[in-house]
Design an enzyme around this catalytic site. Structure first.
Site, short mmCIF file in Angstrom:
data_model
loop_
_atom_site.label_atom_id
_atom_site.label_comp_id
_atom_site.label_asym_id
_atom_site.label_seq_id
_atom_site.Cartn_x
_atom_site.Cartn_y
_atom_site.Cartn_z
CG HIS A 271 26.78 40.09 50.48
ND1 HIS A 271 27.12 39.30 49.42
CD2 HIS A 271 25.74 40.84 50.08
CE1 HIS A 271 26.32 39.57 48.40
NE2 HIS A 271 25.47 40.50 48.78
CE LYS B 248 40.33 32.85 48.31
NZ LYS B 248 38.91 32.61 48.30
NE ARG B 249 40.62 43.70 48.47
CZ ARG B 249 40.12 44.93 48.51
NH1 ARG B 249 39.29 45.34 47.57
NH2 ARG B 249 40.46 45.77 49.46
CE LYS C 155 38.32 37.22 50.97
NZ LYS C 155 37.36 36.37 50.22
CB THR D 179 31.88 33.94 43.60
OG1 THR D 179 32.70 35.10 43.81
CG2 THR D 179 30.50 34.16 44.17
CE LYS E 281 34.47 34.66 39.89
NZ LYS E 281 35.19 35.82 40.47
C1 LIG Z 1 35.47 36.16 41.78
C2 LIG Z 1 36.30 37.33 42.14
C3 LIG Z 1 36.46 37.69 43.49
C4 LIG Z 1 35.86 36.89 44.63
O1 LIG Z 1 36.77 35.87 45.00
P1 LIG Z 1 36.58 35.05 46.35
O2 LIG Z 1 37.63 33.98 46.23
O3 LIG Z 1 35.21 34.47 46.33
O4 LIG Z 1 36.82 35.96 47.48
C5 LIG Z 1 37.25 38.79 43.78
N1 LIG Z 1 37.85 39.51 42.82
C6 LIG Z 1 37.73 39.18 41.51
C7 LIG Z 1 38.44 40.00 40.49
C8 LIG Z 1 36.95 38.10 41.13
O5 LIG Z 1 36.81 37.79 39.84
#
Ligand SMILES: *Cc1c(COP(=O)(O)O)cnc(C)c1O
Length: 800
Positions: free
Chosen positions: A346, A534-535, A540, A642, A646
């Site tokens: 990952h 995101k985190r 990032k 991911t 979304k």
């Molecule tokens: C999809 C999701 C992530 C991953 O987000 P990235 O932008 O791909 O880092 C992290 N936390 C939650 C709650 C999510 O639904």
């Protein structure tokens, strides 16, 4: 049990009275929620039994997905939807004067994960069951999931998460299936008729107790199992200090490690990993043996997947079981083991690659360590044959070196398949980060681009859009998301595009209400909703985003005639509790938000919102409301992402670097339907290898950069003396490791382009439509079909 609203009502009232000894009139919302949850679980239980029976008797190959994280979120509405009883239930509740939405809010958001990796595991479970595939999850039942984030005075404060406080209706404790897990002690060996036998002496034993959750397929009848292990004191452990023993034991499943990049509390973390692996493998082998099959065929009937390196101890543990418990020889056991196991990588961030000091590993897991030593010895001998005399290379590839056990090499050597999670990431693994291993095992490496379950992230979270799609192209897209492409017939259909706009606007209104309720900030729903959730991590680059907001603010102040298209910047991000820099960035975002939101001179054009406690349930309200999806990681650093998928599926346009799955998004939608900027992965990797980047040059030559970086420390923000020094230093004194300043000008330009293009409503809606239409590729159903056929060799099993 019930097949219409009236029957549901009767059953619900009866169950409520029986469970709580209370009348409906006297019952609390929580009692109503719990009652409903129990009813739904019971509703699905005959299918669960049938599924398990079919799996047991059919002998069809099963896959077990081992993951230290499952970021499930709430299950109530998702389960109702998958069981196909959402309407009946919501109607029945409505007649009783109960709103399903209200009951949904009672459910705790099960956050047994940090972010993307754990959410991926949860999406995969949904896809496995929805594709009628025999696949199960194995994880840990943390008493406290990911911490709850509060923002106090602009700083992140962490509170312990309490999802189990009121129990979890979906789980079933299986006390009879508990497994004993040995730690510490020492190994004795003796010769038993020519066979070397090993015995683990003086071990401290822990009982791993499973809790099973049903995973309902989307209207398929398949109900798979997510088995979560909880650590409890064992009756079989030796003479110990009871209180200390109990405390240490329960600590194992007490807390999710909130840190997804560095390791702390090493012994505890390693105990978690071993418990997950040993308990899961024991239970897998146990159920396999119930079918009276030979262990020699194990890999024909069982596939075990290692999600990142946390469960990589599965390699020596499966060897231990096959040899020590089942009496197989090394060669035989190794062949079975490698054919059974597969591994997903990952990340290529070196600080995230797991290594364990031998001084910790060896005493805690003595037999496992012995087996790893033997695997390492044999692997190094192979390497020696291949690269005679090339010590440097062999040392670099070894599983044990410099007094450390390296988990990624262990997983690579012990698995028949190693996959990356997006094309670019897999290419970087093959050509750079893992090139040494790729040369030895080229056939093992493959790509499986991540996906998301469109059932949660579109059907459930954006029902208006899902309905519009179904009205337009029929319902088949739900089972075959590539059919979303049929939406392209509406590209020049302004009536349809207007409908898209109306839905987006309504979703923005809903999010605006949430923002108002949580932060008191009023936002303009006709402004561009520009979202980064995101985190929080340096790679990032939330910092790039917030520095750009500072630039916009400066420009608006200097030139009141500057015609900025109104923007609402929305952030959501948790920082790891020990991650100093990330916390500083949160403070910077909230500080900029304060300044901007309280300045009437810019207020009609600019707003900044930080939504606290970003998590799955909040995410479900955010993605449908976004216009712009910020995916601005330093190229080569985000393995896939991911969140980007979304957003796309909900009609947001991506503003991003060519990183992770953004590359594939671009291939699908075309350059004209995405906003790309910045360094390419190649450039970044070459800079890292050869040098040549000097961030201070950008400070000297770009006035805009000078202004915003100076504002971090010159009193521009009142009462923040010294607060942002570390951020400035990272950019200017430590040469800006993530190329924020290098990409700054390009980011300003592309953001300006976003503002211009948003003014052309028709064209924007067309781009949005193309993004939705092309998002079908990113359904995790596609991803799981690829894993099933290329890696696991599993096939759908019909449940009659
Ligand atoms: C999809 C999701 C992530 C991953 O987000 P990235 O932008 O791909 O880092 C992290 N936390 C939650 C709650 C999510 O639904």
């Amino acid at each position: 049990m019930f097949s219409n609203a009236t029957e549901f009502k009767t059953a619900f009232l009866k169950k409520l009275e029986m469970s709580y000894g209370t009348s409906f009139a006297e019952s609390t919302k929580r009692e109503q929620y719990q009652t409903l949850g129990q009813m739904i679980r019971e509703y699905g239980s005959s299918d669960w039994i049938k599924t398990n029976e079919t799996y047991r008797t059919s002998g069809k190959k099963q896959v077990y997905y081992l993951s230290i994280e499952f970021l499930l979120g709430r299950l109530l509405r998702h389960n109702l939807m998958n069981l196909g009883i959402e309407e009946v239930v919501s109607e029945g509740l409505h007649e009783l004067g109960i709103s399903l939405d209200d009951l949904e809010e009672i459910e705790a958001d099960a956050a047994l994960g940090n972010g993307g990796l754990g959410r991926l595991a949860a999406c995969f479970l949904d896809s496995l069951a929805s594709l009628s595939l025999p696949g199960h999850g194995c994880g840990i039942r943390y008493k406290h999931g990911l911490f709850e984030q509060k923002i106090v005075d602009g700083y992140q404060v962490e509170l312990p998460e309490q999802w189990l406080r009121h129990g979890h209706v979906w789980e079933i404790r299986k006390g009879d299936d508990a497994v004993e897990i040995p730690f510490w002690g020492h190994i004795e060996s003796y010769n038993d008729n020519g066979r070397l036998v090993f015995r683990h002496m003086n071990a401290e034993t822990v009982a791993a107790v499973p809790y099973d959750l049903p995973v309902f397929g989307y209207q398929t009848g398949t109900v798979n199992t997510l088995r979560l292990w909880s650590a409890e004191p064992s009756r079989y452990t030796g003479n110990v200090d009871i209180i200390k023993y109990k405390k240490e034991t329960e600590a194992i499943s007490e807390l999710l490690y909130p840190d997804d990049t560095h390791d702390e509390g090493k012994i505890l973390r390693l105990k978690q990993q071993y418990m997950l692996v040993a308990a899961s493998l024991k239970s897998i082998v146990r159920s396999y043996k119930k079918q009276n099959r030979s262990l020699l065929d194990f890999h024909q009937h069982v596939s075990i997947h290692i999600n990142d390196t946390h469960p990589a101890i599965a390699v020596p543990e499966l060897m231990r079981i096959l040899m020590d418990e089942e009496g197989l020889g090394w060669e035989e056991a190794w062949k079975i083991s490698v054919h059974t196991l597969s591994y997903t990588n990952h990340t290529t961030l070196s600080e995230a690659l797991e290594r364990w000091p031998v001084r910790i590993f060896k005493p805690l897991l003595p037999r496992i360590f012995m087996i790893i030593e033997e695997i390492n010895k044999r692997f190094c001998e192979e390497l020696w044959d291949r690269y005679p005399g090339d010590w440097g290379r062999i040392e670099g590839m070894a599983i044990i070196a410099h007094d450390e056990v390296r988990m990624a090499p262990l997983a690579i050597v012990g698995s028949h398949s190693i996959n990356g999670v997006a094309k670019l990431h897999t290419d970087i693994l093959k050509e750079r980060e893992m090139n040494n291993y790729y040369q030895v095992f080229p056939e093992r490496f493959n790509n499986k681009t991540n996906g998301i379950t469109h059932r949660r992230w579109l059907l459930k979270s954006n029902p208006a859009l899902a309905n519009l799609i179904t009205d337009s192209i029929g319902p088949d897209w739900v089972n075959d998301t590539l059919k979303l492409e049929e939406l392209l017939k509406h590209e020049n259909d302004s009536v349809f595009l207007e409908k898209l706009a109306v839905i987006k606007k309504a979703n923005k209104e809903k999010l605006a209400q949430i923002i108002e309720a949580k932060t008191g900030i009023t936002v303009d729903t006709s402004s561009i909703f520009d979202v980064q959730v995101k985190r929080l991590h340096a790679y990032k680059r939330q910092l790039l985003n917030v520095l750009h907001i500072m630039y916009l603010y400066n420009r608006l102040k200097e030139d009141p005639a500057y015609d900025l298209y109104p923007r609402t910047f929305i952030f959501g991000a948790k920082a790891s509790p020990g991650y100093y820099f990330a916390k500083k960035v949160i403070k910077l975002i909230t500080t900029v938000a304060d300044k901007v939101n309280n300045d009437p001179a810019v207020n009609d054009k600019l707003k900044v919102v930080f939504l606290e406690n970003y998590r799955v349930s909040l995410a479900e309200d955010i993605f449908p409301a976004a216009d712009i999806s910020e995916q601005i990681s330093t190229a080569s650093k985000e393995a896939s992402g991911t969140g980007n998928m979304k957003f796309m599926m909900n009609g947001a346009l991506t503003l991003g670097t060519l990183d992770g799955a953004n590359v594939e998004i671009t291939e699908l939608v075309g350059q004209e339907n995405i906003f790309l900027f910045g360094l390419k992965a190649e450039d970044v990797l070459d800079f890292q290898r050869n040098g040549g980047y000097h961030s201070q040059e950008y400070y000297h030559y770009d006035e805009r950069i000078r202004q915003v970086t100076d504002q971090l420390v010159n009193g521009f923000f009142p009462d923040t003396e010294g607060e942002f020094t570390a951020i400035r230093e990272s950019l200017l004194d430590h040469n800006d490791q993530y190329f924020v300043l290098r990409d700054f000008a390009a980011y300003i330009d592309i953001q300006e382009k976003v503002g211009e293009e948003y003014r052309n409503r028709q064209s924007w809606l067309q781009k949005s439509l193309v993004n939705i239409a092309k998002s079908g590729f990113f359904s995790s159903d596609r991803t799981i079909r690829e894993y099933a056929s290329d890696i696991w060799n599993i096939y759908p099993v019909e449940i009659k």
